[in-house]
Design a protein around this motif. Structure first.
Motif, PDB file in Angstrom:
ATOM      1  N   LYS A  14      -0.745   0.274  -3.907  1.00  0.00           N
ATOM      2  CA  LYS A  14      -1.851  -0.061  -3.009  1.00  0.00           C
ATOM      3  C   LYS A  14      -2.334   1.146  -2.196  1.00  0.00           C
ATOM      4  O   LYS A  14      -3.508   1.217  -1.822  1.00  0.00           O
ATOM      5  CB  LYS A  14      -1.467  -1.202  -2.076  1.00  0.00           C
ATOM      6  CG  LYS A  14      -0.281  -0.932  -1.180  1.00  0.00           C
ATOM      7  CD  LYS A  14       0.061  -2.159  -0.335  1.00  0.00           C
ATOM      8  CE  LYS A  14       1.277  -1.934   0.552  1.00  0.00           C
ATOM      9  NZ  LYS A  14       1.069  -0.850   1.537  1.00  0.00           N
ATOM     10  N   ASP A  15      -1.455   2.107  -1.944  1.00  0.00           N
ATOM     11  CA  ASP A  15      -1.847   3.294  -1.177  1.00  0.00           C
ATOM     12  C   ASP A  15      -2.839   4.179  -1.943  1.00  0.00           C
ATOM     13  O   ASP A  15      -3.563   4.969  -1.327  1.00  0.00           O
ATOM     14  CB  ASP A  15      -0.618   4.138  -0.830  1.00  0.00           C
ATOM     15  CG  ASP A  15       0.325   3.429   0.125  1.00  0.00           C
ATOM     16  OD1 ASP A  15      -0.091   2.421   0.739  1.00  0.00           O
ATOM     17  OD2 ASP A  15       1.481   3.882   0.248  1.00  0.00           O
ATOM     18  N   LEU A  16      -2.855   4.052  -3.270  1.00  0.00           N
ATOM     19  CA  LEU A  16      -3.677   4.935  -4.099  1.00  0.00           C
ATOM     20  C   LEU A  16      -5.012   4.312  -4.516  1.00  0.00           C
ATOM     21  O   LEU A  16      -5.912   5.038  -4.928  1.00  0.00           O
ATOM     22  CB  LEU A  16      -2.908   5.320  -5.368  1.00  0.00           C
ATOM     23  CG  LEU A  16      -1.523   5.962  -5.181  1.00  0.00           C
ATOM     24  CD1 LEU A  16      -0.904   6.235  -6.542  1.00  0.00           C
ATOM     25  CD2 LEU A  16      -1.629   7.238  -4.364  1.00  0.00           C
ATOM     26  N   ARG A  17      -5.118   3.017  -4.410  1.00  0.00           N
ATOM     27  CA  ARG A  17      -6.288   2.328  -4.987  1.00  0.00           C
ATOM     28  C   ARG A  17      -7.599   2.762  -4.335  1.00  0.00           C
ATOM     29  O   ARG A  17      -8.558   3.095  -5.036  1.00  0.00           O
ATOM     30  CB  ARG A  17      -6.111   0.808  -4.859  1.00  0.00           C
ATOM     31  CG  ARG A  17      -4.956   0.266  -5.674  1.00  0.00           C
ATOM     32  CD  ARG A  17      -4.653  -1.180  -5.311  1.00  0.00           C
ATOM     33  NE  ARG A  17      -3.360  -1.588  -5.836  1.00  0.00           N
ATOM     34  CZ  ARG A  17      -2.710  -2.680  -5.469  1.00  0.00           C
ATOM     35  NH1 ARG A  17      -3.257  -3.504  -4.571  1.00  0.00           N
ATOM     36  NH2 ARG A  17      -1.525  -2.970  -5.973  1.00  0.00           N
ATOM     37  N   GLN A  18      -7.651   2.734  -3.022  1.00  0.00           N
ATOM     38  CA  GLN A  18      -8.904   3.066  -2.348  1.00  0.00           C
ATOM     39  C   GLN A  18      -9.317   4.524  -2.565  1.00  0.00           C
ATOM     40  O   GLN A  18     -10.482   4.796  -2.868  1.00  0.00           O
ATOM     41  CB  GLN A  18      -8.817   2.764  -0.855  1.00  0.00           C
ATOM     42  CG  GLN A  18     -10.156   2.925  -0.139  1.00  0.00           C
ATOM     43  CD  GLN A  18     -11.222   1.987  -0.663  1.00  0.00           C
ATOM     44  OE1 GLN A  18     -11.046   0.769  -0.642  1.00  0.00           O
ATOM     45  NE2 GLN A  18     -12.336   2.534  -1.145  1.00  0.00           N
ATOM     46  N   PRO A  19      -8.420   5.498  -2.434  1.00  0.00           N
ATOM     47  CA  PRO A  19      -8.827   6.884  -2.683  1.00  0.00           C
ATOM     48  C   PRO A  19      -9.393   7.112  -4.086  1.00  0.00           C
ATOM     49  O   PRO A  19     -10.349   7.869  -4.258  1.00  0.00           O
ATOM     50  CB  PRO A  19      -7.532   7.685  -2.468  1.00  0.00           C
ATOM     51  CG  PRO A  19      -6.728   6.856  -1.542  1.00  0.00           C
ATOM     52  CD  PRO A  19      -7.028   5.436  -1.907  1.00  0.00           C
TER      53      PRO A  19
END
Length: 278
Positions: free
Chosen positions: A33-38
């Motif tokens: 989830k930490d990587l999805r938006q970037p």
């Protein structure tokens, strides 16, 4: 309220990703989830630039692209943009220290699309680097999250994965590029007389990229590995389907992977992931 502004900007990038590429968006959903938006922030930026050169035919595309480029650098330097796509992109660029030369090379390839319709081998390699390999490297900056040693070790396979994806896109979209945009990316190819030998040569080059990329996929940080592996399998499946198509039919249809096949890819990848085989 600044947090709310960034949240709205990032929602725009996320919606752009979902609307333009359901397959890529679903693969992003398999990242941590930490990587999805970037990654959505990067995709939104790339997609808008690509839309300028591929879609806005009734407008002065050169001027639009130049303005978009200028606004990109201003956003990165200022740390803010009223363009939500550029605001979310600059946030990712600054947070993950994405190299400016990657962005510059990307814009150079977009500028090539404004006027160039055919490519020799050197021009093709330059275009592939700027339009696709740099995007893979931008994503790698996010995946490695400041680990410079890891980034350097994975640069080559990340470039290979970006190249493989782009070349598969070119084969899939030959009809749209050739008939609609009068572009022929593959050097020396005459798609009015596309021979089995020419198609085989292109496919061997793409297979080489996939082979090199796979080595890197398995060495990605855990947060990124499963999602990237699924994206890799999506494109590899599409590539295998294209390989079965006769050269004469390349201009007649756009090859797709049905949804049930995508679901099977995810299920099989999930089993491998649980068994720690990826």
């Amino acid at each position: 309220m600044m947090h709310l502004f960034h949240k709205v900007s990032e929602r725009c990038s996320r919606d752009t990703t979902q609307q333009y590429s359901t397959s890529f968006y679903s693969a992003i959903g398999l990242l941590h989830k930490d990587l999805r938006q970037p990654i959505c922030n990067i995709y939104g930026f790339v997609r808008f630039a690509d839309e300028i050169v591929d879609t806005f035919h009734a407008f002065d595309k050169a001027t639009l692209l130049a303005q978009f480029k200028q606004e990109t650098w201003q956003a990165i330097s200022r740390g803010l943009s009223l363009n939500p796509i550029l605001n979310s992109f600059q946030k990712t660029v600054n947070e993950y220290s994405i190299h400016e030369q990657l962005i510059e090379a990307f814009f150079k390839s977009m500028e090539m699309d404004l006027n160039q319709t055919t490519y020799d081998c050197n021009g093709f390699q330059e275009y592939i680097y700027g339009s696709a390999e740099t995007v893979g490297l931008m994503c790698l900056c996010v995946f490695c999250d400041g680990n410079t040693e890891k980034y350097e070790k994975l640069k080559a396979p990340a470039r290979a994965l970006g190249a493989a994806f782009q070349k598969v896109n070119f084969l899939r979209d030959v009809k749209a590029d050739y008939d609609g945009l009068n572009r022929t990316y593959f050097p020396g190819c005459d798609f009015n007389n596309f021979t089995p030998l020419e198609k085989q040569r292109i496919e061997e080059d793409i297979q080489h990229d996939f082979n090199d990329a796979y080595k890197g996929v398995l060495r990605l940080p855990v947060k990124a590995r499963f999602g990237v592996y699924v994206a890799y399998k999506y494109y590899l499946s599409l590539f295998k389907k294209i390989r079965k198509v006769q050269p004469a039919r390349i201009l007649d249809q756009r090859i797709r992977i049905p949804n049930y096949s995508k679901i099977l890819i995810i299920i099989r990848a999930g089993v491998k992931n649980r068994l720690k085989l990826i």
